[in-house]
Design a protein around this motif. Structure first.
Motif, PDB file in Angstrom:
ATOM      1  N   GLN A 189       3.373   1.178  -0.889  1.00  0.00           N
ATOM      2  CA  GLN A 189       2.482   2.047  -1.304  1.00  0.00           C
ATOM      3  C   GLN A 189       2.792   3.330  -1.390  1.00  0.00           C
ATOM      4  O   GLN A 189       2.950   3.628  -0.045  1.00  0.00           O
ATOM      5  N   GLY A 225       6.041  -4.554  -4.945  1.00  0.00           N
ATOM      6  CA  GLY A 225       5.481  -5.719  -4.323  1.00  0.00           C
ATOM      7  C   GLY A 225       6.697  -7.564  -4.309  1.00  0.00           C
ATOM      8  O   GLY A 225       7.232  -7.288  -4.925  1.00  0.00           O
ATOM      9  N   GLU A 257       0.648 -11.589  -1.302  1.00  0.00           N
ATOM     10  CA  GLU A 257       1.352 -10.486  -1.431  1.00  0.00           C
ATOM     11  C   GLU A 257       1.050  -9.740  -0.739  1.00  0.00           C
ATOM     12  O   GLU A 257       0.161  -9.310   0.477  1.00  0.00           O
ATOM     13  N   ASN A 304       1.951  -5.599  -0.859  1.00  0.00           N
ATOM     14  CA  ASN A 304       2.277  -4.315  -1.177  1.00  0.00           C
ATOM     15  C   ASN A 304       2.888  -3.071  -0.201  1.00  0.00           C
ATOM     16  O   ASN A 304       1.850  -2.797   0.774  1.00  0.00           O
TER      17      ASN A 304
END
Length: 309
Positions: free
Chosen positions: A62, A83, A58, A60
């Motif tokens: 942010q 994500g 993953e 992501n």
């Protein structure tokens, strides 16, 4: 329109480039996690072989909220993100591989000096390369998935250590789900649980200057609310006809703790698939429509995050 794994990957790369180009300064971070887990046999109808291990990766993007809106302070300055996930279930011939893209929100639970415990939830779209199919693929083994494009949901909880204002390290547990909500059948969905380890990097700083207001308690108002929606489902043989479902809800709600609310009400739904079943089997002739609905009493709590809940 025919989808392929390469087309979907290209779309994700375009989104990735746009996110990097548009990223702001303070509070923007990039998190990556390596995930190892196992497919969950969540139903007796789930007859597929369970791989010994499934893996996922993953990334992501942010953004740390810092009080530009009042709700951010009321819910303790959460982080929101976008994500991207790549999942290898460990048995390509049956499960294929999955790509997911999902907006997500991370809420702080406990903070102690440089340590933090958080909860994150994300809901979006998923592409899976293998699914149940008649002609021309004749893949009738995968009774878990029946379409390439699906809903993808991911839940994570992390124990995170803030190394400095640029780097964080985290370990945690996660749970993912991919399915099409029975828009096509068969659709048992694929659920995967696991653990992960990762890093987060903030190019500028993870601690932007926060705006702190003297917030006044909001009115504990009562509201009468209603909603109407329509969905689709399949009934009968795999990849059979699609039917509409109409849903209506009437409920009352009361604000709680100046940011959330509790609610209770009634739910009604009319199902064309039930109507067709009654007609085809000559059950309740002339009264099929009157017997094609479902009703429920509902109650719950809603956690407000700005305009979303």
């Amino acid at each position: 329109m025919k989808y392929s794994l390469s087309h979907t990957l290209l779309l994700f790369l375009l989104i990735f480039g746009h996110i990097l180009y548009a990223q702001p300064g303070a509070g923007f971070g990039i998190e990556t996690n390596a995930i190892a887990g196992k497919v969950l046999k969540h139903s007796v109808k789930f007859t597929l072989p369970i791989p010994s291990v499934s893996t996922a990766y993953e990334i992501n993007f942010q953004w740390q909220t810092h009080g530009t809106k009042e709700w951010q302070q009321r819910v303790r300055f959460p982080m929101w993100g976008i994500g991207l996930t790549y999942t290898d279930y460990g048995l390509d011939a049956v499960y294929g591989r999955a790509l997911g893209i999902y907006p997500n929100l991370q809420m702080p639970l406990i903070k102690r000096k440089n340590w933090e415990w958080t909860l994150r939830a994300g809901f979006g779209l998923g592409y899976i390369s293998t699914h149940y199919s008649h002609y021309p693929a004749w893949d009738t083994v995968n009774v878990a998935m029946s379409s390439n494009i699906n809903n993808f949901s991911l839940f994570m909880t992390d124990l995170r250590y803030h190394i400095n204002t640029h780097w964080d390290a985290q370990i945690g547990l996660n749970y993912s789900h991919i399915s099409n909500g029975t828009y096509h059948v068969p659709n048992l969905g694929v659920n995967m649980y696991g653990a992960h380890i990762g890093l987060r990097y903030f190019p500028v700083t993870s601690r932007p200057q926060k705006t702190i207001r003297d917030l006044k308690p909001l009115s504990k108002r009562w509201l009468v609310q209603g909603r109407f929606s329509m969905g689709f489902t399949q009934y009968g043989p795999p990849l059979g006809p699609t039917y509409k479902i109409y849903l209506a809800t009437l409920y009352v709600s009361k604000r709680w703790a100046s940011k959330n609310k509790v609610y209770a009400g009634l739910d009604y739904s009319y199902h064309q698939d039930i109507y067709a079943f009654l007609r085809n089997n000559e059950i309740d002739p002339g009264q099929e429509a009157q017997n094609s609905w479902k009703g429920a009493v509902l109650g719950g709590a809603e956690f407000g995050v700005g305009c979303f809940g």
